[in-house]
Write an enzyme that holds these catalytic residues in place. Sequence first.
Site: not given
Ligand code: D41
Length: 689
Positions: A36, A231, A423, A420, A125, A438, A444, A123, A181, A322, A121
Amino acid sequence: MSSPAAIAERAHKLREQINYHNYRYYVLDNPEIPDAEFDRLFRELQALEAEHPEIISPDSPTQRVGGQPLEGFAQVRHRVPMLSIRTETDIESSGAYNFDARIRRELKLKEDDPPIEYACELKFDGLAISLRYEHGVLVQAATRGDGETGEDVTQNVRTIHCIPLRLKGNEPPAVLEVRGEAYMSRPDFERYNEKQRESGGTPLVNPRNGAAGSIRQLDPAMAAQRPLSFYAYGLGEVAGWAIPASHYAVLDALSDLGMPVSHERAVVQGPQGLVQFHDDIGRRRDSLPFDIDGVVYKVNSLELQARLGFVSREPRWAVAHKFPAQEELTVVEAIEVQVGRTGALTPVARLKPVFVGGVTVSNATLHNQDEIDRLDVREGDTVIVRRAGDVIPEVVSVIKDRRLHTDAPRFEMLKRYPVCPVCGSHVARQEGEAAIRCTGGLYCPAQRKQALLHFASRRAMDIEGLGEKLVDQLVDTGIVRTPADLYKLGIAKVASLERMAEKSASNLLAAIEKSKHTTLARFIFALGIRNVGEATAKDIAAHFGNLDALMNADETAFVEVPDVGPIVAQSITQFFAEPHNREVVEQLRAAGVNWQDAVPRRKPLGALADKTFVLTGTLPSMSRDEAKEKIEAAGGKVVGSVSKKTDYVVAGAEAGSKLSKAQELGVTILDEDALLLLLRPEVQGRLDF
Ligand code: D41
């Protein structure tokens, strides 16, 4: 009227404050002031800008959502190409070792050279985005496109609250491109879909599609409706800024400039460190508030990165490792139903087995008829199944183009299963409820185990020692079919069960015998009628006074029962309309289950009539349940949370937030002694505390 200088100064001050609190809220996730208060600052700035349009600047926090819908997106040429990232397809830990071995080979390191330092770090999505800041102000945001040329999505990206429109700090770089991303968090995804369902709109299939859809909106007002986050994970063009020497330090520096950077990152040494990070994140994947599809390893030293360079648009110094995909395609071979422990008929898709989320999945829940209708899933359909962590696999969507049997009928549960499947009792869909149930109740078999456990539970018939394992055995062997059968058990039968010594068998029989003497309220509660909890059972018992009156009541007879509405009334009459249920009740009475009938009454009588209590903490000499019984015996009511309407809070040791709430609201607080005093007949609840 203030001078123009004073107005500009006030606007400047407000923007600083709003940016600061925006950062605390959206980036640090740690707000300092209530919403607020933030709204008040925001509205003051809006009003000021409305009155003096000349002071509006594009980086003002009021200007996140603005501009007209576009005809299309303009093209943006990346001055530093956006590379892509190599994905290690190797499963297990060999991926990390292969990567490390490759790097060491490229750098011509020997075996006894020290391990390489890596920055690890997540990845994320979502969608890769490049943000361009000039002299600290966000001037452009672009998608990755083919890496050379992307699309100008500045308007939409400006609506992402955690992305600063202006960098923190007094000496901003002349040019700073931040890559990262854009993604949709799971809570935002759930909230958005909830709203869509309520308004009859189309829900998003998954957060990733949500992010892509939001960024690709031509109308920024629509984009703002689909909340995204961001991020940072790298740099593009940089001018007038001293780039730190390591990737990890770059991210720290970006964080200092106000960019959102995930805390889930680490610097590790050598491939063992990579595997550890991978495994740690893998374990916690499902508890993160956003989807990730793996982890990323990067050589930490920028100098080493430069030496390693890249091949065909992929840096040699980075790799994505992955996790198993959480969504896969498969075929629905049949749709069947399962009867759950509460009697709900749950439609289940029998699937062509598929490896998803780390396991082979051959069934997925379809939840209920509404969900089937929403998905329009039919037998033979190709579908996307999703399995995240320990969550039950579910069908996300149907690939309609791949429907083989175009004449496959819609799946209608009530048509396929009018009774059902376990039963043979009728099934019914209550108004306003998604589930088809049911009506067999205690009869049952699928519901029998759960019903027996509930029947025996402490607040119902209180049969000590009748736990899950025992109930499973009793039902599976066919010894017990209904609660009434419990009272026919003999010592020989019980002792013949697995892991049942003579002593525990006789203990169980004694507990069953003891349970025969009960109260009408406990008995009603024990029957496990839908929507009839402990409190409702007590109200009903007090109102009707005896079981026959209740069994013969029609729905209108419940109008006068306090706190009982039409849904409860319907549940009760439906329950007693099933002949099986009446039979079990008669058998229980015949077996000797008994209670004291009472004179029907309308209102609770007693010293504490109409008084509301909340119990919290541990009392010195009695359990909370015992205290509750005593209070209710005196006509009082025990509820779960403290409000202005609460008369007394009974607090024991380690009382927490309920006690502080009571103090805040000025509710009378009692310790156990004071409660006992209040309960004494001569005091009759008339005590001034
Ligand atoms: O979190 C991600 N999806 C991610 C994507 C990440 N943590 N680091 C990334 N680092 C790169 C480079 C190494 C080329 C700087 C990336 C990607 N590239 C990336 N995601 C999609 C195309 C490139």
